[in-house]
Write a protein that holds these residues in place. Sequence first.
Motif, PDB file in Angstrom:
ATOM      1  N   ARG A  84       2.561   6.014  -7.193  1.00 13.07           N
ATOM      2  CA  ARG A  84       2.412   5.338  -5.915  1.00 13.07           C
ATOM      3  C   ARG A  84       0.951   5.231  -5.484  1.00 13.07           C
ATOM      4  N   GLY A  85       0.051   5.232  -6.453  1.00 14.27           N
ATOM      5  CA  GLY A  85      -1.364   5.109  -6.143  1.00 14.27           C
ATOM      6  C   GLY A  85      -1.836   6.228  -5.245  1.00 14.27           C
ATOM      7  N   GLU A 109      -0.131  13.378  10.514  1.00 16.47           N
ATOM      8  CA  GLU A 109      -0.361  12.114  11.229  1.00 16.47           C
ATOM      9  C   GLU A 109      -0.555  10.984  10.216  1.00 16.47           C
ATOM     10  N   GLY A 110       0.370  10.890   9.248  1.00 15.90           N
ATOM     11  CA  GLY A 110       0.181  10.000   8.098  1.00 15.90           C
ATOM     12  C   GLY A 110      -0.187   8.569   8.443  1.00 15.90           C
ATOM     13  N   LEU A 111       0.594   7.968   9.349  1.00 16.87           N
ATOM     14  CA  LEU A 111       0.361   6.554   9.659  1.00 16.87           C
ATOM     15  C   LEU A 111      -0.993   6.367  10.352  1.00 16.87           C
ATOM     16  N   VAL A 112      -1.312   7.312  11.245  1.00 16.56           N
ATOM     17  CA  VAL A 112      -2.595   7.235  11.959  1.00 16.56           C
ATOM     18  C   VAL A 112      -3.751   7.401  10.973  1.00 16.56           C
ATOM     19  N   GLY A 137       1.460   4.616   2.312  1.00 18.64           N
ATOM     20  CA  GLY A 137       2.748   4.075   1.887  1.00 18.64           C
ATOM     21  C   GLY A 137       3.536   3.512   3.068  1.00 18.64           C
ATOM     22  N   LEU A 138       3.341   4.101   4.251  1.00 17.04           N
ATOM     23  CA  LEU A 138       4.004   3.580   5.458  1.00 17.04           C
ATOM     24  C   LEU A 138       3.331   2.289   5.904  1.00 17.04           C
ATOM     25  N   LEU A 139       1.996   2.326   6.005  1.00 13.24           N
ATOM     26  CA  LEU A 139       1.258   1.153   6.488  1.00 13.24           C
ATOM     27  C   LEU A 139       1.390  -0.020   5.507  1.00 13.24           C
ATOM     28  N   GLY A 140       1.353   0.291   4.207  1.00 17.46           N
ATOM     29  CA  GLY A 140       1.422  -0.779   3.206  1.00 17.46           C
ATOM     30  C   GLY A 140       2.822  -0.971   2.657  1.00 17.46           C
ATOM     31  N   GLY A 141       3.803  -0.330   3.252  1.00 19.60           N
ATOM     32  CA  GLY A 141       5.174  -0.423   2.762  1.00 19.60           C
ATOM     33  C   GLY A 141       5.857  -1.721   3.154  1.00 19.60           C
ATOM     34  N   ALA A 142       7.079  -1.891   2.667  1.00 20.40           N
ATOM     35  CA  ALA A 142       7.782  -3.166   2.826  1.00 20.40           C
ATOM     36  C   ALA A 142       8.011  -3.525   4.297  1.00 20.40           C
ATOM     37  N   THR A 143       8.315  -2.542   5.152  1.00 23.62           N
ATOM     38  CA  THR A 143       8.693  -2.852   6.537  1.00 23.62           C
ATOM     39  C   THR A 143       7.554  -3.518   7.307  1.00 23.62           C
ATOM     40  N   VAL A 164      -2.349  -5.353   3.789  1.00 26.02           N
ATOM     41  CA  VAL A 164      -2.505  -5.697   2.373  1.00 26.02           C
ATOM     42  C   VAL A 164      -3.443  -4.704   1.682  1.00 26.02           C
ATOM     43  N   VAL A 165      -4.495  -4.277   2.389  1.00 19.95           N
ATOM     44  CA  VAL A 165      -5.410  -3.285   1.803  1.00 19.95           C
ATOM     45  C   VAL A 165      -4.653  -1.976   1.539  1.00 19.95           C
ATOM     46  N   ALA A 166      -3.836  -1.561   2.518  1.00 20.60           N
ATOM     47  CA  ALA A 166      -3.042  -0.335   2.333  1.00 20.60           C
ATOM     48  C   ALA A 166      -2.066  -0.507   1.176  1.00 20.60           C
ATOM     49  N   MET A 167      -1.464  -1.701   1.086  1.00 13.09           N
ATOM     50  CA  MET A 167      -0.527  -1.960  -0.009  1.00 13.09           C
ATOM     51  C   MET A 167      -1.246  -1.890  -1.356  1.00 13.09           C
ATOM     52  N   ALA A 168      -2.442  -2.487  -1.433  1.00 13.84           N
ATOM     53  CA  ALA A 168      -3.212  -2.435  -2.678  1.00 13.84           C
ATOM     54  C   ALA A 168      -3.481  -0.991  -3.074  1.00 13.84           C
ATOM     55  N   ALA A 169      -3.701  -0.133  -2.056  1.00 11.38           N
ATOM     56  CA  ALA A 169      -4.013   1.270  -2.340  1.00 11.38           C
ATOM     57  C   ALA A 169      -2.799   2.048  -2.840  1.00 11.38           C
TER      58      ALA A 169
END
Lengths: 127, 260
Positions: free
Chosen positions: B71-72, B18-21, B83-89, A75-80
């Motif tokens: 996209r912030g 290493e975007g997701l990391v 965007g990967l970590l906070g993305g829809a999936t 959720v924090v990542a999504m907020a960002a």
Amino acid sequence: MLIYGTALLGGCLLGGRLAGAWLARQVGVAGDVGGVGIAMLLLVATTALLRRSGRLDAQTTTGIGYWGGIYIPIVVAMAATLDVRAALGGGVVAAVAAGAVVAAAFCLVPVIVRIGGRLPGRDGETA
Amino acid sequence: MTLDPAAFKPLTDVLAAEGLVTALVLVGMITWGAEAVARHLLRGRVPGSVVAILAGLALAWWGGTVSGGTRGAAGIPWLAGLGLLGGATLRDLAIVATAFGIRPAELAGAGAAGVVGLITGLVVAFALGGVSAYACGYRDPVAVTTIAAGAATYIVGPVTGSALGAGADVIAVAFAAGVIKAILVMLLTPLVARSIGLDNPRAAAVYGGLMGTNSGVVGGLAATDPALVPYGALTATFYTGLGCLVGPSIVHGVVRLLLG
């Protein structure tokens, strides 16, 4: 095995998304109607069945639980990644509409909870 | 800042690859800092997760300003992993996983009240959203419907707007309304939870249906009581789908009738 839990979780999400997409097609909208909600019900049902037959071991549980535990960081990542700039620049209309709806919804929570009688106790682990 | 970006290129290249990391490390650091601020500076009066979400929003504002994108912080190449970590999936996977904490017996009690909350929530959002748009001078039925849909969620607004052929400016206002709603719900929920009786699964289900905005509900409940998240998320998840269904159809029809 850890992967059993994660695979079960993923399977429930896929099943829910499929059902949601099918439902959306039936009513004629693009996308997905309640796919994640259906997936949650699937997970509740399948884990209840597995638990009853004693096949839900600690490793499998961890494979599901890890993802449940990491949702706050997600959720924090999504907020960002929200378009906060656009939200701030959306003007008075956007703020008025959002503020009015949120205030009304907060006020309605206790009203609707009261509909349908008493609250069920949190410790009622029956059924 | 007038630092030479070239000096940081080796670092940002690795972070981008290493975007997701990078996102996991960054969010871990934000969470750690937020917990420290909540505990020591705010003396536990504001939950750490609220501080963390606020930090995320501030990062989104900064990232959007620097990159000029929508996209912030994910608009900045070396932060794109957010965007990967906070993305829809991953968001959906994590939300479904929270259902593991649901007890079937409690679900039965929460279900019916949750459905009432869901329907009421949509009616209230469309009605008040439409009235707000009208009060601010909008008279075109398509614009009023689109902004009303934005008051439901930031997905319902743009979906309804594009279905009805609304202008990009109106869709932007609708989207903004949805994002502001999500932010308000995230931040206000832990503060008002006690006074609205949000301390049991049934109230959480009703609240999720009334608010509807999934990101707001999940963020708000996480900061209030993590055990309530699955109940709120369960009803909220149907809200956007139903909103996209009734927005361009029933709601647009009603608005056209009312505005002539």
